[in-house]
Design an enzyme around this catalytic site. Sequence first.
Site, PDB file in Angstrom:
ATOM      1  N   GLU A  53       0.839  -1.198   0.000  1.00  0.00           N
ATOM      2  CA  GLU A  53       0.000   0.000   0.000  1.00  0.00           C
ATOM      3  C   GLU A  53       0.872   1.245   0.000  1.00  0.00           C
ATOM      4  O   GLU A  53       1.481   1.591   1.010  1.00  0.00           O
ATOM      5  CB  GLU A  53      -0.918   0.004   1.227  1.00  0.00           C
TER       6      GLU A  53
ATOM      7  N   LYS B 272      -9.549 -14.087  16.498  1.00  0.00           N
ATOM      8  CA  LYS B 272      -9.443 -13.397  15.202  1.00  0.00           C
ATOM      9  C   LYS B 272     -10.716 -12.670  14.792  1.00  0.00           C
ATOM     10  O   LYS B 272     -10.904 -12.381  13.616  1.00  0.00           O
ATOM     11  CB  LYS B 272      -9.005 -14.380  14.102  1.00  0.00           C
TER      12      LYS B 272
ATOM     13  N   ASP C 235       1.179 -13.689  12.555  1.00  0.00           N
ATOM     14  CA  ASP C 235      -0.062 -14.132  11.925  1.00  0.00           C
ATOM     15  C   ASP C 235      -0.991 -12.924  11.825  1.00  0.00           C
ATOM     16  O   ASP C 235      -1.695 -12.576  12.768  1.00  0.00           O
ATOM     17  CB  ASP C 235      -0.708 -15.233  12.781  1.00  0.00           C
TER      18      ASP C 235
ATOM     19  N   HIS D 222      -1.315  11.065  -0.737  1.00  0.00           N
ATOM     20  CA  HIS D 222      -1.703   9.890  -1.506  1.00  0.00           C
ATOM     21  C   HIS D 222      -1.473  10.106  -2.991  1.00  0.00           C
ATOM     22  O   HIS D 222      -0.982   9.240  -3.694  1.00  0.00           O
ATOM     23  CB  HIS D 222      -3.174   9.552  -1.256  1.00  0.00           C
TER      24      HIS D 222
END
Lengths: 395, 395, 395, 395
Positions: D87, D216, D290, D380
């Site tokens: 990103e 999660k 993870d 951006h």
Amino acid sequence: MSRSELPIFATADTYSDGAVDRRHEWASEETGCDLNALRHPGEADAYRGNIENHFGYVRLPVGVAGPVLLRGDHARGEFLVPMATTEGTLVASYSRGMKAITQSGGAVTEVYQNEIHSNATFETADPEAAAALRSWIESNQGVIAETVAEGTRHGRLLRCEYVPLGSRLIVNFVYDPADAMGINMITHVSHGICALIADQHGGLKFHFPSALQGDKKATAYNFQRGRGRSVRAQVLLRREVMNKRLRTSADLIMSYHRNNLEIGHLTGGLGFNMHIANGITALGLATGQDVAYVGESANGLTAIEPQGEDLLFTVTIPSLYVGTVGGGTRLPTHLPCLEILGCTAPGSALKLAEIFAGTCLAGEISVLAAIASDQFVRAHNRLGRNRPEPASTTD
Amino acid sequence: MSRSELPIFATADTYSDGAVDRRHEWASEETGCDLNALRHPGEADAYRGNIENHFGYVRLPVGVAGPVLLRGDHARGEFLVPMATTEGTLVASYSRGMKAITQSGGAVTEVYQNEIHSNATFETADPEAAAALRSWIESNQGVIAETVAEGTRHGRLLRCEYVPLGSRLIVNFVYDPADAMGINMITHVSHGICALIADQHGGLKFHFPSALQGDKKATAYNFQRGRGRSVRAQVLLRREVMNKRLRTSADLIMSYHRNNLEIGHLTGGLGFNMHIANGITALGLATGQDVAYVGESANGLTAIEPQGEDLLFTVTIPSLYVGTVGGGTRLPTHLPCLEILGCTAPGSALKLAEIFAGTCLAGEISVLAAIASDQFVRAHNRLGRNRPEPASTTD
Amino acid sequence: MSRSELPIFATADTYSDGAVDRRHEWASEETGCDLNALRHPGEADAYRGNIENHFGYVRLPVGVAGPVLLRGDHARGEFLVPMATTEGTLVASYSRGMKAITQSGGAVTEVYQNEIHSNATFETADPEAAAALRSWIESNQGVIAETVAEGTRHGRLLRCEYVPLGSRLIVNFVYDPADAMGINMITHVSHGICALIADQHGGLKFHFPSALQGDKKATAYNFQRGRGRSVRAQVLLRREVMNKRLRTSADLIMSYHRNNLEIGHLTGGLGFNMHIANGITALGLATGQDVAYVGESANGLTAIEPQGEDLLFTVTIPSLYVGTVGGGTRLPTHLPCLEILGCTAPGSALKLAEIFAGTCLAGEISVLAAIASDQFVRAHNRLGRNRPEPASTTD
Amino acid sequence: MSRSELPIFATADTYSDGAVDRRHEWASEETGCDLNALRHPGEADAYRGNIENHFGYVRLPVGVAGPVLLRGDHARGEFLVPMATTEGTLVASYSRGMKAITQSGGAVTEVYQNEIHSNATFETADPEAAAALRSWIESNQGVIAETVAEGTRHGRLLRCEYVPLGSRLIVNFVYDPADAMGINMITHVSHGICALIADQHGGLKFHFPSALQGDKKATAYNFQRGRGRSVRAQVLLRREVMNKRLRTSADLIMSYHRNNLEIGHLTGGLGFNMHIANGITALGLATGQDVAYVGESANGLTAIEPQGEDLLFTVTIPSLYVGTVGGGTRLPTHLPCLEILGCTAPGSALKLAEIFAGTCLAGEISVLAAIASDQFVRAHNRLGRNRPEPASTTD
């Protein structure tokens, strides 16, 4: 329409019948309404401390539900339960569930936690000062205990908890409220502690209460921790009771329940239940509780497990707020409702909490059974307002 | 202690004074309690459809708050607001906020959405059948509309919405409830639609209601969508009102509010407010509403923005449940309270909803100002129960 | 330890291999670490716009799962699914579920909503100005559409939505992002609209983005509305597949699922599922998605219904973020993974979204079956890291 | 398109380069795709236990951010932080925040809780049996400790907690996971305890894990309790740093933050922050964590307090999952990233957790400052993918 302000009557008789009468007269004139139905002379003084600008009364009808057999730690025996409501079918529905409980051998009830907390935010100079303040509070539990003892003879401060947040220290004061619901007591006492702390720290700025206590709102914090009386009720609902009294079956109930559990996860809430808010509100209105707490209490869990041909129902309510002293509990019409339940003696608060739990359990059973069998709407139609020929309401 | 069941009296006079008297007598004997305070002869018949097993009444004191100046779409003018509660300081606090609103030029109120939904789960054979059922419902809006028209003369079905879930189709029936709060009406009508659909599909199994409607519980679904009357109230609170009447300042209020907003995010809830549950409950008890809905309504947002030296307060309540017909609204003591508010004529429900919004706004202002200035607890001590020498309660 | 700042290399070759080499050398020296494993010469330029201060690469191993048979609106056929992860057993578990789906006849997949929103807060002078601004925006959709067209050739603005909040107007710009995941596009375009609006209103202050969009966090707002690709996958899992491939039974799975559904309501979350976060992350890492969105996407619902001897599994994910252009989708190792799935042609985004849905469904089936049969931990032990003698991983 | 299943190669070389090559060849042929970019010969054996059906690698570019000065309990000094992401602008943005922290004198970091829990549901015969089971577990901590010791040399069982639910007893096993992230360890060990308990109780049925652990997913339970490493980072951001490096001001940041806090309450979530999910993901991908745990970790609180002309920023993350052993931490490209951070020695896990906290703090500062000044979108555009003439990315 321009209103004049309510005239201030002499302080001395604020709570006298005369003062209520004068306000009633003023309100009638000011609004041009016939308010006579709200009059009930002769007991204004009993409401001292419960209301301001008192000019009359509303009446709520009370129905009796039950009897419900409870085999709790505190509530033991068969109870007739007074419920105040204007929602048709509510008393009948809860009563039906109570009888199903009783016929199944009674419900086990339990107060599994009994703590109410209030919290304050201290705005210290920086994180180090926040840490130092925490140490000070931990080291000065003696003087804090004295402050508590000055403010209440019954409630006890169990511990202080701390949530540091930048230069702020949120202090959570956790109490056993004894027989009172407790919010007024802990508000009074906690503020005293805050004032003490502020005095000892050069007038340290504090905000009390802090938003952490989530009072009367649904918050994950209180749902997870519990606040007030955390209660549980369970019953092994017998197959024959389901079939004969409730005219449904374990399979129908489980099928509906499973459907609800999944769809409940689409709604995104705290816990799942059918309508414990109704039972808490109606029993609370009868016994002088602060029913605005339903904003917190409505979040509980109803669980059902097949056991052979029977079903084990368990209702868990983490945040129930009830007391047998304080609030509206000693008012002329509420005290008798507590007497009906045998909850006026010292040490009755946990008994009352268990009766609330058993009542909510009854409501869950009744409405789950009714909907599972599609009797729900038909019952509404039969008993609901303005329907002709209401049948007997006792079953 | 073994209880006898409440005897079933003749159906014909279930709601007669005689029936209430007999139940009262039975309850007194059965419990051994003096329940005379709960008696109020002469109006039992008025409660037909509102209660079962009726044996008496509880009285809640009503105080008058205000006047509050509202400049809403529906509520316009100065209102004296009746509030029924047994929580000391509540009426005084709300009244203080109302006067602050009025002195600041009044509050703008609005019902920005007016929809109440009920939903059912149809258990079709498979996902294809669920899709086919959806098509059928969409194609048969005419016959569904007829079913609705048979069930209510006032409420209107606005649309059907669909949530497919495997072989289930959840159908959301969205209504304008007109002047009624509406839950009984939409329950009755929606069930009729379900029965129609089931009949047309070979006795298709359905569950009604589905858990999606989140009735009386805090759910993200209803918080995000709104249910019932979705209302908003706002006022530009003037600097001089904050300083003189509320004895605080914009800076103190904003400091406390900012603190609350952050800490509120630690609690994990839906919205943030101080205590709108209190206002909704007390005004609801006075006007015959179903206050168990506080379990849903308690979740709203209070926002504050500095505007020059003033503060703009906005309260948004997505799920408020009020009506001016049905429920307890026509009962002997509740109807006069609606009359005080000018909310008995047809078409008054949105006006009443706006008065609730303005009332909640007043409560937020009062308690934020009081705590910001640390007057909160002192007010509690002065007015709270069992404190000596209460001062005037009108300010 | 005092660090020197990373030297700024010539702008011209920021993304050249030479620049990456020089940063690699600098980082090795500065940290004293051997970073050679992170080198991969020859393709630095491909990462232009994807990374800054680029000095090397991490490698994630990719396993192949499946094949999974999908019968979706967009994804049709048998798919081999590349999954990048370092969590042992994950690929084996998903692969097992995929084969169970395929053997049961395949899963139906669907993108039931395809909208991504971004929002801004405009700070107008007062509520009236906020209302006027809303009218202006509604009346000037033409010029807004031009601004959108200048910023993107593919995305489309579907509509503007409005949330008034005091003197603020929150405007929600809702887009169809076409093949891109879309957040960069809608951020760019929405900001352009905001600038246009501000320019046309005398430099009106705005905040962009507003917190309403809940980007990458779990919010009720996005869970209820859906954001990105809202997907669903379902399969009728055959009894023989459960018994033989999954070595479990419908009863065992339903028993575990029912238990999970109730206990899930104790946790207070949004939806319920076993571990869709794992599938979204591993497939996302293989195909160049922004896996930080798992913060939003992890909240979905897994529903299971008995149908005769089979079980109908349905997974619903309201907020999935995937694209086939933009982000990391065209990078050297990610593009081939999209090619494996046949998702590189224009118009492939919804196909990819459906493959994600089918993959998550497989993961739910596999882990539910394993735990129901208590194979879960044994599988972990057999395949988990540092266990001797790992067995075949293809089943 | 009909797929053949992946052939099962000889068990002996599952993780050999030869096996990876053969799968790569098979996948290329089966899909007709050129997968050469995914090849990386020579290290397949290193991934033993981390992946199944391994056929290649994806590469993620890694940028270096910082240096960030931390003054934590465990992390002390200036750190260069490797972040793996595709990103664009992410590394530049975090790096900018890190330098702002460093220039302000560094951030204080802290692991305020270090516990990870796993839980099981035991299905006993009835509530009494559930209570008896609880007693048994409490009385047999010794044998349970032995079971734990057999399963792990490093992790420690801290305590067992109990949630009774009807005839079920949910047992929560709470561990200190030492240097491992811990989920595999506690899964393995807890299952061993469950098996022991079942054996000692006649094969008592249990479900493991129970949904209570919310693994999660975003749950109120874990947000309130914390799970994994519960971390905090704070910095007093200096006025001159805001003005000069961040080109904004304390007022602009506070104005935006206050707006966000209120609107955040409209979204209904757990905590409030800007984008900690990004930092946790990018640093996690670099260091072998993870990242599917972002579904839990994304919920944290960013608080800001004015202190004179400066701003005190505090980030609290209750549920962060990181380790320095196990998972992907020892893989060829991840181990060097841990070395850069000095987190490979025994006892480094809390240090790493603090670096995550400091990194997230940097990201919050950077993006809040940028948006407050409306530099966000411009950044951006400058750095985003496919924009011409990217400027230097080191600031």
